[in-house]
Design a protein around this motif. Structure first.
Motif, PDB file in Angstrom:
ATOM      1  N   GLY A  59       0.775  -1.225   0.000  1.00 28.05           N
ATOM      2  CA  GLY A  59       0.000   0.000   0.000  1.00 28.05           C
ATOM      3  C   GLY A  59       0.809   1.278   0.000  1.00 28.05           C
ATOM      4  O   GLY A  59       2.004   1.295   0.303  1.00 28.05           O
ATOM      5  N   ASN A  60       0.132   2.381  -0.357  1.00 27.35           N
ATOM      6  CA  ASN A  60       0.625   3.752  -0.260  1.00 27.35           C
ATOM      7  C   ASN A  60       1.594   4.172  -1.353  1.00 27.35           C
ATOM      8  O   ASN A  60       2.300   5.170  -1.194  1.00 27.35           O
ATOM      9  CB  ASN A  60       1.252   4.026   1.112  1.00 27.35           C
ATOM     10  CG  ASN A  60       0.212   4.222   2.189  1.00 27.35           C
ATOM     11  OD1 ASN A  60      -0.849   4.796   1.940  1.00 27.35           O
ATOM     12  ND2 ASN A  60       0.487   3.727   3.382  1.00 27.35           N
ATOM     13  N   CYS A 115       5.035   8.502  12.081  1.00 30.41           N
ATOM     14  CA  CYS A 115       5.388   7.755  10.876  1.00 30.41           C
ATOM     15  C   CYS A 115       6.881   7.907  10.612  1.00 30.41           C
ATOM     16  O   CYS A 115       7.432   9.009  10.725  1.00 30.41           O
ATOM     17  CB  CYS A 115       4.585   8.275   9.685  1.00 30.41           C
ATOM     18  SG  CYS A 115       4.943   7.457   8.114  1.00 30.41           S
ATOM     19  N   GLY A 158      -3.204   7.777  -6.600  1.00 28.07           N
ATOM     20  CA  GLY A 158      -2.866   6.502  -5.996  1.00 28.07           C
ATOM     21  C   GLY A 158      -2.495   5.456  -7.033  1.00 28.07           C
ATOM     22  O   GLY A 158      -3.174   5.309  -8.056  1.00 28.07           O
ATOM     23  N   GLY A 204      -3.978   2.786  -0.195  1.00 33.80           N
ATOM     24  CA  GLY A 204      -3.305   3.249   1.008  1.00 33.80           C
ATOM     25  C   GLY A 204      -4.222   4.079   1.863  1.00 33.80           C
ATOM     26  O   GLY A 204      -5.394   4.292   1.534  1.00 33.80           O
ATOM     27  N   GLN A 205      -3.680   4.568   2.981  1.00 36.50           N
ATOM     28  CA  GLN A 205      -4.475   5.413   3.873  1.00 36.50           C
ATOM     29  C   GLN A 205      -4.781   6.768   3.254  1.00 36.50           C
ATOM     30  O   GLN A 205      -5.766   7.412   3.613  1.00 36.50           O
ATOM     31  CB  GLN A 205      -3.734   5.623   5.209  1.00 36.50           C
ATOM     32  CG  GLN A 205      -3.662   4.411   6.097  1.00 36.50           C
ATOM     33  CD  GLN A 205      -2.484   3.516   5.752  1.00 36.50           C
ATOM     34  OE1 GLN A 205      -1.669   3.863   4.901  1.00 36.50           O
ATOM     35  NE2 GLN A 205      -2.390   2.380   6.403  1.00 36.50           N
ATOM     36  N   LEU A 206      -3.948   7.189   2.299  1.00 32.33           N
ATOM     37  CA  LEU A 206      -4.146   8.502   1.685  1.00 32.33           C
ATOM     38  C   LEU A 206      -5.064   8.426   0.469  1.00 32.33           C
ATOM     39  O   LEU A 206      -5.995   9.224   0.335  1.00 32.33           O
ATOM     40  CB  LEU A 206      -2.784   9.092   1.285  1.00 32.33           C
ATOM     41  CG  LEU A 206      -2.797  10.500   0.695  1.00 32.33           C
ATOM     42  CD1 LEU A 206      -3.297  11.506   1.726  1.00 32.33           C
ATOM     43  CD2 LEU A 206      -1.393  10.880   0.212  1.00 32.33           C
ATOM     44  N   THR A 244      -6.108  10.882   9.167  1.00 33.04           N
ATOM     45  CA  THR A 244      -5.309   9.848   8.496  1.00 33.04           C
ATOM     46  C   THR A 244      -4.730   8.838   9.474  1.00 33.04           C
ATOM     47  O   THR A 244      -4.217   7.798   9.053  1.00 33.04           O
ATOM     48  CB  THR A 244      -4.151  10.481   7.706  1.00 33.04           C
ATOM     49  OG1 THR A 244      -3.250  11.112   8.625  1.00 33.04           O
ATOM     50  CG2 THR A 244      -4.660  11.493   6.696  1.00 33.04           C
ATOM     51  N   VAL A 281       6.921   2.517   7.686  1.00 32.39           N
ATOM     52  CA  VAL A 281       6.611   2.315   6.276  1.00 32.39           C
ATOM     53  C   VAL A 281       7.892   1.917   5.562  1.00 32.39           C
ATOM     54  O   VAL A 281       8.974   2.438   5.857  1.00 32.39           O
ATOM     55  CB  VAL A 281       5.994   3.582   5.636  1.00 32.39           C
ATOM     56  CG1 VAL A 281       4.631   3.870   6.248  1.00 32.39           C
ATOM     57  CG2 VAL A 281       6.903   4.787   5.789  1.00 32.39           C
ATOM     58  N   MET A 321       0.061  12.625   5.016  1.00 35.97           N
ATOM     59  CA  MET A 321      -0.818  12.082   6.059  1.00 35.97           C
ATOM     60  C   MET A 321      -0.553  12.745   7.403  1.00 35.97           C
ATOM     61  O   MET A 321      -1.484  12.994   8.179  1.00 35.97           O
ATOM     62  CB  MET A 321      -0.649  10.570   6.149  1.00 35.97           C
ATOM     63  CG  MET A 321      -1.245   9.832   4.970  1.00 35.97           C
ATOM     64  SD  MET A 321      -1.329   8.031   5.211  1.00 35.97           S
ATOM     65  CE  MET A 321       0.406   7.588   5.137  1.00 35.97           C
ATOM     66  N   ALA A 369       3.869  10.338   0.833  1.00 35.83           N
ATOM     67  CA  ALA A 369       2.544  10.004   1.356  1.00 35.83           C
ATOM     68  C   ALA A 369       2.525  10.139   2.865  1.00 35.83           C
ATOM     69  O   ALA A 369       1.560  10.649   3.454  1.00 35.83           O
ATOM     70  CB  ALA A 369       2.147   8.591   0.937  1.00 35.83           C
ATOM     71  N   GLY A 370       3.589   9.703   3.534  1.00 39.01           N
ATOM     72  CA  GLY A 370       3.658   9.829   4.986  1.00 39.01           C
ATOM     73  C   GLY A 370       3.612  11.265   5.443  1.00 39.01           C
ATOM     74  O   GLY A 370       2.956  11.599   6.437  1.00 39.01           O
TER      75      GLY A 370
END
Length: 343
Positions: free
Chosen positions: A107-108, A170, A281, A285-287, A210, A194, A204, A200-201
């Motif tokens: 993911g992400n 993160c 994306g 992922g979470q985002l 997030t 991660v 978030m 992305a981190g």
């Protein structure tokens, strides 16, 4: 009759042109998800992004590109892109932030593009890594990258109305962060490790909802500049210090005039108030959600932001692959799909 004060009409939002570029890169990279070939995925994304950047109404110069670290033949630092009939711009690209994530189907992974006026993006001069701290607007004025970890966890918790145990940090899962992780755990805060993808981190860490409150640790300098464009839009903060990997890189940094003790702020990395950040994306992922493929169409989800207005858009797009294939310079389909469409 009431007289209204005239205001200029909003100018063109370049972000809506930029998102077509990251959509193309993500859809091309998405075909490589889980196939174990990160170079193939990156090549597909680079080819698609480079082809689409020619459609942008700018006179762009790549300041943060694939560059020496990725040995890329296109989208390298100093390359001119765009249709050449628009404003002069600095451009930062990351066709895939998370090539390993893409190759492993994790993911992400996202495709990213950022733009700001010419001369406003920080040039790291071949220093590939920096120590970073990123958080959202609530604690932006209280954090300090040179302070102990406990201080930063505590002020983030206070700004969000909680306790250190409520904070999630993160960081990249790297051996170099072993001591940093221990210091975070000593505060009672939680950690989200991660394997790749700290753009992305960073995003978030700057956005509510997030599950990430703070990003810490050493990551890529190009990713730091790209993240700064996002922070300009979101109102959070990035603080950073260059972190040369060895003596040779340190000497190059000093020869280029860098002060290695200097704390670089968001405004140092991207000056001015006009910046654009777009991301699409590649994997879930979470985002953002990753690319979804059907028999005749692909679906993408993108984050589109502009610093001047502070507008944040989530764009859900459905792409008809047969129609795109009729005119697009980017090849989105497999040969099997071409046979199905022509049958």
């Amino acid at each position: 009759m009431e007289t209204r004060t005239a205001r200029p009409a909003p100018d063109r939002n370049l972000a809506l042109d930029l998102v077509r570029v990251t959509e193309a890169a993500a859809m091309s990279a998405g075909r490589w998800v889980g196939r174990g070939d990160k170079n193939g995925a990156d090549r597909a994304a680079v080819d698609a992004m480079r082809a689409m950047t020619d459609t942008l109404p700018i006179r762009g110069v790549v300041v943060i590109g694939e560059g020496e670290k990725d040995e890329a033949p296109m989208l390298h630092n100093g390359e001119e892109i765009g249709s050449r009939d628009g404003p002069p711009c600095d451009v930062a690209v990351d066709p895939i932030d998370g090539t390993t994530l893409t190759a492993k189907g994790m993911g992400n992974a996202i495709s990213v593009l950022a733009v700001s006026p010419a001369g406003t993006m920080y040039d790291p001069s071949a220093v590939f890594y920096m120590d970073k701290l990123v958080t959202g607007p609530d604690a932006a004025d209280a954090v300090d990258i040179e302070a102990p970890v406990a201080h930063n966890v505590r002020v983030v918790a206070k700004a969000k109305g909680g306790e250190p145990e409520d904070v999630t940090v993160c960081m990249l899962d790297r051996p170099r962060h072993a001591r940093l992780a221990d210091e975070v755990r000593e505060t009672g805060a939680r950690i989200r490790l991660v394997s790749d993808g700290d753009v992305a981190g960073a995003v978030m860490a700057a956005r509510d909802g997030t599950g990430i409150d703070l990003l810490l640790g050493i990551g890529g300098t190009p990713e730091g500049v790209i993240a700064a464009c996002a922070l300009k839009c979101l109102g959070g903060v990035i603080q950073a210090k260059l972190a040369p990997r060895d003596g040779a890189e340190r000497e190059r940094a000093l020869a280029a005039g860098h002060d290695l003790s200097r704390v670089l702020t968001t405004n140092d990395l991207v000056a001015g108030e006009e910046a654009f950040f777009v991301a699409t994306g590649v994997t879930d992922g979470q985002l953002l959600r990753g690319v979804r493929y059907g028999r005749l169409a692909a679906t993408t989800e993108s984050l589109v932001m502009r610093a001047r207005s502070g507008t944040v858009r989530f764009v859900l797009s459905e792409h008809k692959l047969d129609r795109l294939g009729a005119y697009s310079v980017v090849e989105y389909r497999h040969h099997r799909e071409e046979r199905e469409f022509s049958a």
